[in-house]
Design an enzyme around this catalytic site. Structure first.
Site, PDB file in Angstrom:
ATOM      1  N   GLY A  12       4.598 -14.571  -7.598  1.00 58.60           N
ATOM      2  CA  GLY A  12       3.425 -13.935  -6.984  1.00 58.60           C
ATOM      3  C   GLY A  12       2.599 -13.140  -7.991  1.00 58.60           C
ATOM      4  N   ASP A  33      11.804 -17.643  -5.528  1.00 54.04           N
ATOM      5  CA  ASP A  33      10.563 -17.610  -4.742  1.00 54.04           C
ATOM      6  C   ASP A  33      10.591 -18.774  -3.758  1.00 54.04           C
ATOM      7  OD1 ASP A  33       7.638 -17.480  -4.053  1.00 54.04           O
ATOM      8  OD2 ASP A  33       7.616 -16.104  -5.751  1.00 54.04           O
ATOM      9  N   SER A 126       5.039   0.701  -1.547  1.00 59.21           N
ATOM     10  CA  SER A 126       3.577   0.846  -1.533  1.00 59.21           C
ATOM     11  C   SER A 126       3.219   2.279  -1.185  1.00 59.21           C
ATOM     12  CB  SER A 126       3.017  -0.099  -0.471  1.00 59.21           C
ATOM     13  OG  SER A 126       1.685   0.247  -0.179  1.00 59.21           O
ATOM     14  N   ALA A 127       2.089   2.734  -1.706  1.00 62.29           N
ATOM     15  CA  ALA A 127       1.600   4.072  -1.364  1.00 62.29           C
ATOM     16  C   ALA A 127       1.201   4.154   0.107  1.00 62.29           C
ATOM     17  CB  ALA A 127       0.414   4.419  -2.246  1.00 62.29           C
ATOM     18  N   TYR A 150       3.017  -3.501   8.387  1.00 56.51           N
ATOM     19  CA  TYR A 150       3.326  -3.684   6.963  1.00 56.51           C
ATOM     20  C   TYR A 150       3.884  -2.383   6.374  1.00 56.51           C
ATOM     21  CZ  TYR A 150       2.493  -3.810   1.969  1.00 56.51           C
ATOM     22  OH  TYR A 150       2.646  -3.694   0.618  1.00 56.51           O
ATOM     23  N   LYS A 154       7.720  -1.396   4.753  1.00 51.24           N
ATOM     24  CA  LYS A 154       7.958  -0.858   3.408  1.00 51.24           C
ATOM     25  C   LYS A 154       8.739   0.455   3.495  1.00 51.24           C
ATOM     26  CE  LYS A 154       6.463  -4.032   0.806  1.00 51.24           C
ATOM     27  NZ  LYS A 154       7.367  -4.732  -0.103  1.00 51.24           N
ATOM     28  N   ARG A 293     -14.626   0.273   7.692  1.00 53.95           N
ATOM     29  CA  ARG A 293     -13.538  -0.581   8.181  1.00 53.95           C
ATOM     30  C   ARG A 293     -12.535   0.312   8.906  1.00 53.95           C
ATOM     31  NH1 ARG A 293     -10.177  -3.930   3.734  1.00 53.95           N
ATOM     32  NH2 ARG A 293      -9.562  -1.833   3.148  1.00 53.95           N
ATOM     33  N   GLY A 295      -9.457   2.170  10.164  1.00 49.93           N
ATOM     34  CA  GLY A 295      -8.189   2.529   9.524  1.00 49.93           C
ATOM     35  C   GLY A 295      -8.329   2.967   8.070  1.00 49.93           C
TER      36      GLY A 295
HETATM   37  C1  UD1 Z   1      -5.060  -1.942   1.198  1.00 53.74           C
HETATM   38  C2  UD1 Z   1      -3.984  -1.725   2.219  1.00 53.74           C
HETATM   39  C3  UD1 Z   1      -2.771  -1.136   1.524  1.00 53.74           C
HETATM   40  C4  UD1 Z   1      -2.300  -2.061   0.421  1.00 53.74           C
HETATM   41  C5  UD1 Z   1      -3.457  -2.289  -0.552  1.00 53.74           C
HETATM   42  C6  UD1 Z   1      -3.072  -3.332  -1.572  1.00 53.74           C
HETATM   43  C7  UD1 Z   1      -5.187  -1.313   4.301  1.00 53.74           C
HETATM   44  C8  UD1 Z   1      -5.554  -0.306   5.345  1.00 53.74           C
HETATM   45  N1  UD1 Z   1      -4.484  -0.851   3.267  1.00 53.74           N
HETATM   46  O1  UD1 Z   1      -5.444  -0.694   0.667  1.00 53.74           O
HETATM   47  O2  UD1 Z   1      -1.732  -0.968   2.448  1.00 53.74           O
HETATM   48  O3  UD1 Z   1      -1.221  -1.496  -0.259  1.00 53.74           O
HETATM   49  O4  UD1 Z   1      -4.596  -2.776   0.148  1.00 53.74           O
HETATM   50  O5  UD1 Z   1      -3.994  -3.349  -2.610  1.00 53.74           O
HETATM   51  O6  UD1 Z   1      -5.513  -2.486   4.404  1.00 53.74           O
HETATM   52  N2  UD1 Z   1     -13.675  -2.294   0.520  1.00 53.74           N
HETATM   53  C9  UD1 Z   1     -15.014  -2.645   0.694  1.00 53.74           C
HETATM   54  N3  UD1 Z   1     -15.319  -3.953   0.892  1.00 53.74           N
HETATM   55  C10 UD1 Z   1     -14.369  -4.947   0.916  1.00 53.74           C
HETATM   56  C11 UD1 Z   1     -13.002  -4.582   0.729  1.00 53.74           C
HETATM   57  C12 UD1 Z   1     -12.695  -3.248   0.553  1.00 53.74           C
HETATM   58  O7  UD1 Z   1     -15.897  -1.783   0.679  1.00 53.74           O
HETATM   59  O8  UD1 Z   1     -14.709  -6.122   1.117  1.00 53.74           O
HETATM   60  C13 UD1 Z   1     -13.339  -0.868   0.262  1.00 53.74           C
HETATM   61  C14 UD1 Z   1     -12.404  -0.253   1.286  1.00 53.74           C
HETATM   62  O9  UD1 Z   1     -13.119   0.302   2.354  1.00 53.74           O
HETATM   63  C15 UD1 Z   1     -11.682   0.798   0.430  1.00 53.74           C
HETATM   64  C16 UD1 Z   1     -11.631   0.156  -0.961  1.00 53.74           C
HETATM   65  O10 UD1 Z   1     -12.655  -0.830  -0.964  1.00 53.74           O
HETATM   66  O11 UD1 Z   1     -12.450   1.964   0.328  1.00 53.74           O
HETATM   67  C17 UD1 Z   1     -10.301  -0.502  -1.275  1.00 53.74           C
HETATM   68  O12 UD1 Z   1      -9.959  -1.412  -0.240  1.00 53.74           O
HETATM   69  P1  UD1 Z   1      -8.737  -2.435  -0.372  1.00 53.74           P
HETATM   70  O13 UD1 Z   1      -8.819  -3.150  -1.662  1.00 53.74           O
HETATM   71  O14 UD1 Z   1      -8.685  -3.252   0.873  1.00 53.74           O
HETATM   72  O15 UD1 Z   1      -7.461  -1.502  -0.503  1.00 53.74           O
HETATM   73  P2  UD1 Z   1      -6.942  -0.319   0.469  1.00 53.74           P
HETATM   74  O16 UD1 Z   1      -7.628  -0.319   1.761  1.00 53.74           O
HETATM   75  O17 UD1 Z   1      -6.961   0.938  -0.328  1.00 53.74           O
END
Ligand code: UD1
Length: 340
Positions: A12, A33, A126-127, A150, A154, A293, A295
């Site tokens: 992975g 894997d 994971s955090a 998820y 963890k 988004r 959550g």
């Molecule tokens: C997410 C997971 C987390 C996981 C991590 C892995 C959720 C709620 N959390 O974290 O459990 O460990 O991924 O990397 O899903 N964003 C945009 N546009 C997009 C995608 C994301 O603006 O198309 C923003 C989000 O709002 C956030 C940031 O980018 O502020 C990071 O998002 P993302 O990469 O999905 O990670 P997390 O939400 O932090």
């Protein structure tokens, strides 16, 4: 003597980078894997990077008999356990499958390890196991909780390992809580390779850069952050991989169990990431502001001081390296597709 390590989920994204880092550190590594969420040619690419044949056990951690066969095939000094389901949204739709793979799979693995007398395990956590907080950066002692199945699996995984280790002093564990992994291998032969439209920011931006997606949707620009967009702790996947090597070595050499954040302690916003990627690929990447988004938190970054104190771990690669390495990887792949 060369130490032998079993790497579950070794084909992975983080697993393959950790394979390369473990080999570079002198470990002899075998991959386990089921290739459900990994490309079949990852072992070939790892052979190119390491210059050595790659041992692969095609095996599912939900199959105890197959696991027993893997442990009977060799003696391992430790296991680094990545094999798991990892999509937050999907976990809400498929809770049983997530609990089964991530918790039952872990129990199967621990039983197989115990039977083979292998008692060192590094666990990919994971955090997301931290309860929502407004106190940044988050130290390891912060309150724990979960907002998705998820995250639940963890947290449960961490607790299963702690219970098992408390009952038998032969066990040593390293629980590693990652913040947001980003980037790719500097060889451009390994990287994140989602087959669907990505949920996470970095792979989404990468597909905007290659032209596969038209624009980034920025999920909210009215958060209480410097530019109004969400702030996260992005860590280069090669730094993350090195963290696993240090954690494993700490277990094997010193028998010191630990639970650690792996992050940079530095927060970057969605627009910081987009701008850095634009610099890396040499063109301005388009975005549109979309609703928040559900959550999502405004801010999320870790306190990295414990990993530095215990393991001497410090993330070395910054934002520009994450974006440049990701771009090298995705542009190489899309050129290859272009050649048919
Ligand atoms: C997410 C997971 C987390 C996981 C991590 C892995 C959720 C709620 N959390 O974290 O459990 O460990 O991924 O990397 O899903 N964003 C945009 N546009 C997009 C995608 C994301 O603006 O198309 C923003 C989000 O709002 C956030 C940031 O980018 O502020 C990071 O998002 P993302 O990469 O999905 O990670 P997390 O939400 O932090």
């Amino acid at each position: 003597m060369t130490r032998k390590i079993l790497l579950t989920g070794g084909a992975g994204y983080i697993g393959s980078h950790t394979y390369a880092a473990l080999c570079e550190a002198g470990y002899d590594v075998a991959i386990l894997d089921n290739f459900d969420n990994a490309r079949p040619d990852v072992p070939d690419r790892l052979e190119v990077i390491t210059g050595k044949p790659v041992t692969v056990h095609r095996c599912d951690i939900l199959d105890p008999a197959a696991l027993a066969r893997v442990f009977a095939s060799d003696h391992f000094d430790g296991v680094v356990h990545f094999a798991a389901r990892k999509a937050v949204g999907e976990s809400q739709r498929m809770p049983l499958e997530y609990i089964e793979t991530n918790c039952t799979g872990l129990i199967n693995l621990l039983k197989a390890m115990r039977a083979a007398e292998v008692f060192n395990i590094v666990f990919s956590s994971s955090a997301t196991v931290y309860a929502p907080t407004t106190d940044w950066p988050i130290p390891e002692g912060a309150a724990l909780g979960y907002a998705s199945t998820y995250a639940y699996t963890k947290l449960m995984g961490e607790q299963i390992i702690a219970q098992v280790a408390a009952a038998d002093p032969r066990w040593h564990y390293g629980v590693l809580r990652y913040f947001n992994p980003a980037g790719a291998h500097t060889s451009a032969l390994l990287g994140e390779d989602p087959s669907d439209i990505p949920n996470n920011l970095m792979p989404y931006i990468a597909k905007v850069a290659t032209g596969e997606l038209p624009a980034l949707n920025v999920f909210g620009n009215d958060y209480p952050t410097p530019d109004g967009t969400g702030v996260r702790d992005y860590i280069h996947v090669m730094d993350l991989a090195r963290g696993h090597v240090l954690s494993l070595t700490e277990l094997i050499e010193r028998g010191n169990s630990h639970t650690l954040n792996l992050g940079t302690g530095q927060g970057y916003s969605v627009l910081d990431m987009l701008n850095a990627y634009s610099r890396a690929c040499g063109k301005e990447l388009p975005y549109v502001v979309a609703p928040r988004r559900e959550g999502d938190l405004d801010c999320y970054y870790g306190d990295p001081t414990k990993a530095e104190a215990l393991l001497g771990f410090r993330a070395e690669r910054g934002l520009d390296a994450m974006c440049a390495d990701s771009w090298a990887w995705v542009s190489r792949k899309s050129n290859m597709r272009g050649q048919g």
